[in-house]
Design a protein around this motif. Structure first.
Motif, PDB file in Angstrom:
ATOM      1  N   LEU A   1      29.009   6.865  24.590  1.00 52.82           N
ATOM      2  CA  LEU A   1      30.134   6.086  24.077  1.00 52.82           C
ATOM      3  C   LEU A   1      29.747   5.324  22.810  1.00 52.82           C
ATOM      4  N   HIS A   2      28.560   4.735  22.809  1.00 51.57           N
ATOM      5  CA  HIS A   2      28.134   3.993  21.623  1.00 51.57           C
ATOM      6  C   HIS A   2      27.833   4.940  20.461  1.00 51.57           C
ATOM      7  N   GLY A   3      27.323   6.130  20.759  1.00 54.04           N
ATOM      8  CA  GLY A   3      27.119   7.114  19.700  1.00 54.04           C
ATOM      9  C   GLY A   3      28.446   7.557  19.101  1.00 54.04           C
ATOM     10  N   VAL A   4      29.423   7.836  19.955  1.00 53.14           N
ATOM     11  CA  VAL A   4      30.749   8.223  19.475  1.00 53.14           C
ATOM     12  C   VAL A   4      31.390   7.064  18.712  1.00 53.14           C
ATOM     13  N   GLY A   5      31.172   5.843  19.190  1.00 53.42           N
ATOM     14  CA  GLY A   5      31.689   4.675  18.486  1.00 53.42           C
ATOM     15  C   GLY A   5      31.130   4.574  17.075  1.00 53.42           C
ATOM     16  N   GLN A   6      29.847   4.886  16.925  1.00 51.64           N
ATOM     17  CA  GLN A   6      29.229   4.885  15.599  1.00 51.64           C
ATOM     18  C   GLN A   6      29.877   5.940  14.700  1.00 51.64           C
TER      19      GLN A   6
ATOM     20  N   PHE B   1      34.693  -6.209  20.376  1.00 52.26           N
ATOM     21  CA  PHE B   1      34.308  -6.923  21.592  1.00 52.26           C
ATOM     22  C   PHE B   1      34.860  -6.237  22.839  1.00 52.26           C
ATOM     23  N   VAL B   2      36.100  -5.780  22.777  1.00 54.41           N
ATOM     24  CA  VAL B   2      36.683  -5.084  23.926  1.00 54.41           C
ATOM     25  C   VAL B   2      35.929  -3.787  24.195  1.00 54.41           C
ATOM     26  N   PHE B   3      35.593  -3.062  23.127  1.00 52.61           N
ATOM     27  CA  PHE B   3      34.815  -1.825  23.300  1.00 52.61           C
ATOM     28  C   PHE B   3      33.481  -2.109  23.971  1.00 52.61           C
ATOM     29  N   ILE B   4      32.792  -3.141  23.510  1.00 60.63           N
ATOM     30  CA  ILE B   4      31.493  -3.493  24.084  1.00 60.63           C
ATOM     31  C   ILE B   4      31.645  -3.882  25.549  1.00 60.63           C
ATOM     32  N   THR B   5      32.663  -4.680  25.862  1.00 55.56           N
ATOM     33  CA  THR B   5      32.880  -5.124  27.241  1.00 55.56           C
ATOM     34  C   THR B   5      33.180  -3.943  28.152  1.00 55.56           C
ATOM     35  N   VAL B   6      34.011  -3.028  27.697  1.00 51.89           N
ATOM     36  CA  VAL B   6      34.347  -1.853  28.506  1.00 51.89           C
ATOM     37  C   VAL B   6      33.119  -0.981  28.736  1.00 51.89           C
ATOM     38  N   THR B   7      32.326  -0.772  27.694  1.00 54.76           N
ATOM     39  CA  THR B   7      31.147   0.084  27.866  1.00 54.76           C
ATOM     40  C   THR B   7      30.081  -0.563  28.738  1.00 54.76           C
ATOM     41  N   TRP B   8      30.031  -1.910  28.769  1.00 56.78           N
ATOM     42  CA  TRP B   8      29.086  -2.570  29.664  1.00 56.78           C
ATOM     43  C   TRP B   8      29.374  -2.237  31.128  1.00 56.78           C
ATOM     44  N   VAL B   9      30.600  -1.854  31.431  1.00 60.29           N
ATOM     45  CA  VAL B   9      30.940  -1.486  32.811  1.00 60.29           C
ATOM     46  C   VAL B   9      30.068  -0.324  33.262  1.00 60.29           C
ATOM     47  N   PHE B  10      29.913   0.672  32.412  1.00 62.47           N
ATOM     48  CA  PHE B  10      29.057   1.813  32.757  1.00 62.47           C
ATOM     49  C   PHE B  10      27.588   1.398  32.816  1.00 62.47           C
ATOM     50  N   PHE B  11      27.204   0.458  31.986  1.00 57.98           N
ATOM     51  CA  PHE B  11      25.830  -0.041  31.957  1.00 57.98           C
ATOM     52  C   PHE B  11      25.483  -0.744  33.271  1.00 57.98           C
ATOM     53  N   ARG B  12      26.450  -1.472  33.818  1.00 58.49           N
ATOM     54  CA  ARG B  12      26.202  -2.288  35.017  1.00 58.49           C
ATOM     55  C   ARG B  12      26.479  -1.540  36.317  1.00 58.49           C
ATOM     56  N   ALA B  13      27.471  -0.669  36.329  1.00 60.98           N
ATOM     57  CA  ALA B  13      27.890  -0.018  37.570  1.00 60.98           C
ATOM     58  C   ALA B  13      26.756   0.799  38.175  1.00 60.98           C
ATOM     59  N   GLU B  14      26.612   0.690  39.485  1.00 61.75           N
ATOM     60  CA  GLU B  14      25.557   1.426  40.179  1.00 61.75           C
ATOM     61  C   GLU B  14      25.937   2.870  40.435  1.00 61.75           C
ATOM     62  N   THR B  15      27.247   3.142  40.457  1.00 57.38           N
ATOM     63  CA  THR B  15      27.721   4.505  40.668  1.00 57.38           C
ATOM     64  C   THR B  15      28.891   4.789  39.738  1.00 57.38           C
ATOM     65  N   TRP B  16      29.173   6.059  39.564  1.00 59.48           N
ATOM     66  CA  TRP B  16      30.312   6.450  38.738  1.00 59.48           C
ATOM     67  C   TRP B  16      31.613   5.961  39.365  1.00 59.48           C
ATOM     68  N   ALA B  17      31.704   6.027  40.690  1.00 53.98           N
ATOM     69  CA  ALA B  17      32.922   5.585  41.383  1.00 53.98           C
ATOM     70  C   ALA B  17      33.167   4.095  41.156  1.00 53.98           C
ATOM     71  N   GLU B  18      32.104   3.303  41.156  1.00 52.99           N
ATOM     72  CA  GLU B  18      32.246   1.868  40.917  1.00 52.99           C
ATOM     73  C   GLU B  18      32.765   1.612  39.507  1.00 52.99           C
ATOM     74  N   ALA B  19      32.255   2.328  38.534  1.00 51.75           N
ATOM     75  CA  ALA B  19      32.713   2.165  37.155  1.00 51.75           C
ATOM     76  C   ALA B  19      34.186   2.550  37.036  1.00 51.75           C
ATOM     77  N   MET B  20      34.593   3.637  37.664  1.00 50.30           N
ATOM     78  CA  MET B  20      35.977   4.076  37.601  1.00 50.30           C
ATOM     79  C   MET B  20      36.913   3.074  38.262  1.00 50.30           C
ATOM     80  N   ARG B  21      36.468   2.474  39.353  1.00 45.68           N
ATOM     81  CA  ARG B  21      37.297   1.462  40.021  1.00 45.68           C
ATOM     82  C   ARG B  21      37.542   0.273  39.105  1.00 45.68           C
ATOM     83  N   LEU B  22      36.486  -0.190  38.442  1.00 46.94           N
ATOM     84  CA  LEU B  22      36.637  -1.325  37.521  1.00 46.94           C
ATOM     85  C   LEU B  22      37.539  -0.964  36.341  1.00 46.94           C
ATOM     86  N   LEU B  23      37.316   0.210  35.751  1.00 53.68           N
ATOM     87  CA  LEU B  23      38.100   0.603  34.588  1.00 53.68           C
ATOM     88  C   LEU B  23      39.561   0.850  34.950  1.00 53.68           C
ATOM     89  N   LYS B  24      39.791   1.359  36.122  1.00 54.25           N
ATOM     90  CA  LYS B  24      41.170   1.545  36.583  1.00 54.25           C
ATOM     91  C   LYS B  24      41.866   0.198  36.709  1.00 54.25           C
TER      92      LYS B  24
END
Length: 470
Positions: free
Chosen positions: A344-349, A372-395
């Motif tokens: 995501l950060h590579g694509v953002g660049q 800032f919103v982009f950074i906050t959203v991408t931190w979700v993937f950085f912090r989430a322990e599983t893909w399902a957890e990240a999807m739940r937060l992003l949803k």
């Protein structure tokens, strides 16, 4: 050993500083360096002494490779020594490969085994390795040293100096990632061997700021971030979870960096700046020039540029950007969420680069908000322990789980913290700016004392730094 612990603050730090300067006072310079190197090894072993041989083995390996590169440095620069230059490249390749293989084994072996098992259906037994503390940082530091030695920018023939370069405890566990030339000459300066009240006062001041960031702010936010990532699914609680982690990570890592810089200043050693108000960034490129600056420097100098940088056309340059951030994501952790975060950060660049070609100037507040919103959203993937957890937060953050705009008492507390913290981060001066303008006086002493006393009240809930996991 943790910076945010009573043994470090009241025993280890003062003893190492006092003995170091006493030895230098009586002109036992070599003994002073030995003392500091041995103290740093003790600092590392406090966590788990079983990994001390790994650290020492890594040091011995890289020191040997460095000596081999230095021995060929002069002849390699001779135009007639093509064969010798080729040998130097082979030695460098072997050195870097050894370091990378060490990282792969400890950080990624189980990740590969899990995915092999998932792809083939086989039951693949895992190694269940415990990640050695600071392995990413001391490995990257030594890779940078080998490349610098190959390029003739660094040389070290003294094993004590090399051990001290790698293990100097303020930077050993979580950086900053150093170059040999920016730290080791400082140990040999005559004035640097004498106690300096100005550096000491500045170092204590910055250390106290970092301690307060970690134990008072970051650890308080951690409670809400952890709870949010465990259970949040609605719009409001998902955004609060993401924002509390966004600020927790900032104060946790910048707090560590402040304490590292402050502790090093007590020895008259100035470590490089690692944070420069990254959440003030107006675009993603600006963010990476401000966040974890020594890692960004490493990725640029030793991955992006060797890949070709921007020397082979626009398309190749954009590819190199994405590959560099993919590697940066994988460096942070063995998981698809880290890899996707890097992507995501590579694509953002890439998007930022293409947007710049349009020549359209965006209003500053809008540019900041998007970043800032982009950074906050991408931190979700950085912090989430599983893909399902990240999807739940992003949803929840996207409103797909419903826009239930309610606030209960459990959400009001972290929301209040976010409201208080945000102006501090966006409008206040950062630690580096405070350090530059620092002048010892009564007001600064009171500020330092208040921060320190409040921090001591919170040290009862000792926690590791987040980047210890990387």
């Amino acid at each position: 050993m943790l910076f945010n612990s009573y043994p470090f603050i009241f025993v280890f730090l003062p003893i190492t500083v006092i003995v170091y300067f006493v030895l230098n006072r009586f002109r036992y310079g070599v003994a002073a360096k030995c003392w500091l190197a041995l103290s740093s090894l003790f600092f590392y072993s406090w966590w788990n002494i079983s990994y001390l041989p790994l650290l020492l083995g890594s040091i011995a390996f890289n020191y040997t490779i460095g000596r081999l590169l230095q021995a060929r440095q002069t002849v390699s620069q001779n135009p007639s020594s093509t064969q010798r230059r080729r040998v130097s490249k082979i030695i460098l390749f072997l050195g870097i490969s050894g370091n990378v293989l060490l990282l792969i084994y400890y950080k990624y072996a189980d990740f590969f085994l899990v995915n092999i098992g998932a792809a083939t259906g086989w039951e693949v037994p895992l190694l269940n390795l415990v990640l050695p503390l600071g392995i990413s940082f001391f490995t990257f530091t030594q890779i940078a040293y080998l490349v610098d030695a190959y390029r003739g920018k660094a040389s070290e023939y003294n094993i004590i100096n090399y051990v001290l370069f790698v293990t100097f405890y303020p930077h050993l566990i979580a950086g900053p990632i150093l170059h040999h030339g920016e730290m080791m000459p400082q140990f040999d300066r005559v004035r640097g061997k004498l106690w300096d009240w100005g550096n000491a006062a500045n170092g204590i001041y910055i250390f106290c700021i970092g301690l307060f960031k970690k134990v008072v702010i970051a650890d308080t936010l951690a409670v809400y971030a952890n709870a949010g990532f465990d259970t949040a699914s609605g719009f409001v609680d998902s955004w609060i979870a993401a924002l509390t982690y966004t600020f927790q990570l900032y104060f946790d890592f910048s707090g560590y960096t402040d304490m590292a810089i402050g502790a090093a200043l007590l020895f008259n050693i100035r470590l490089p700046q690692n944070f420069n108000s990254p959440y003030k960034a107006l675009n993603i490129q600006d963010f990476w020039r401000r966040w974890h600056m020594t890692l960004s420097r490493f990725l640029r100098d030793y991955i992006y540029i060797p890949l070709g940088g921007n020397r082979r056309g626009e398309a190749i340059m954009l590819r190199n950007l994405v590959l560099t951030f993919l590697i940066g994501g994988l460096w942070h952790g063995a998981g698809w969420t880290f890899l996707f975060w890097g992507l995501l950060h590579g694509v953002g660049q890439v998007i930022h680069r293409l947007w710049g070609k349009l020549g359209i100037t965006m209003p500053r507040i809008l540019a900041w908000a998007i970043t800032f919103v982009f950074i906050t959203v991408t931190w979700v993937f950085f912090r989430a322990e599983t893909w399902a957890e990240a999807m739940r937060l992003l949803k929840g953050m996207s409103g797909l789980a419903g826009l239930h705009l309610y606030l209960n008492s459990a959400l009001l507390e972290p929301l209040a913290l976010i409201v208080v913290i945000t102006p501090m981060v966006l409008l206040g001066r950062n630690s580096s700016e405070l350090s530059v303008s620092f002048r010892p006086n009564f007001k600064q002493a009171i500020t330092c004392a208040v921060l320190f006393v409040i921090s001591l009240m919170y040290i009862t809930r000792i926690s590791e730094f987040l980047y210890f996991n990387f």
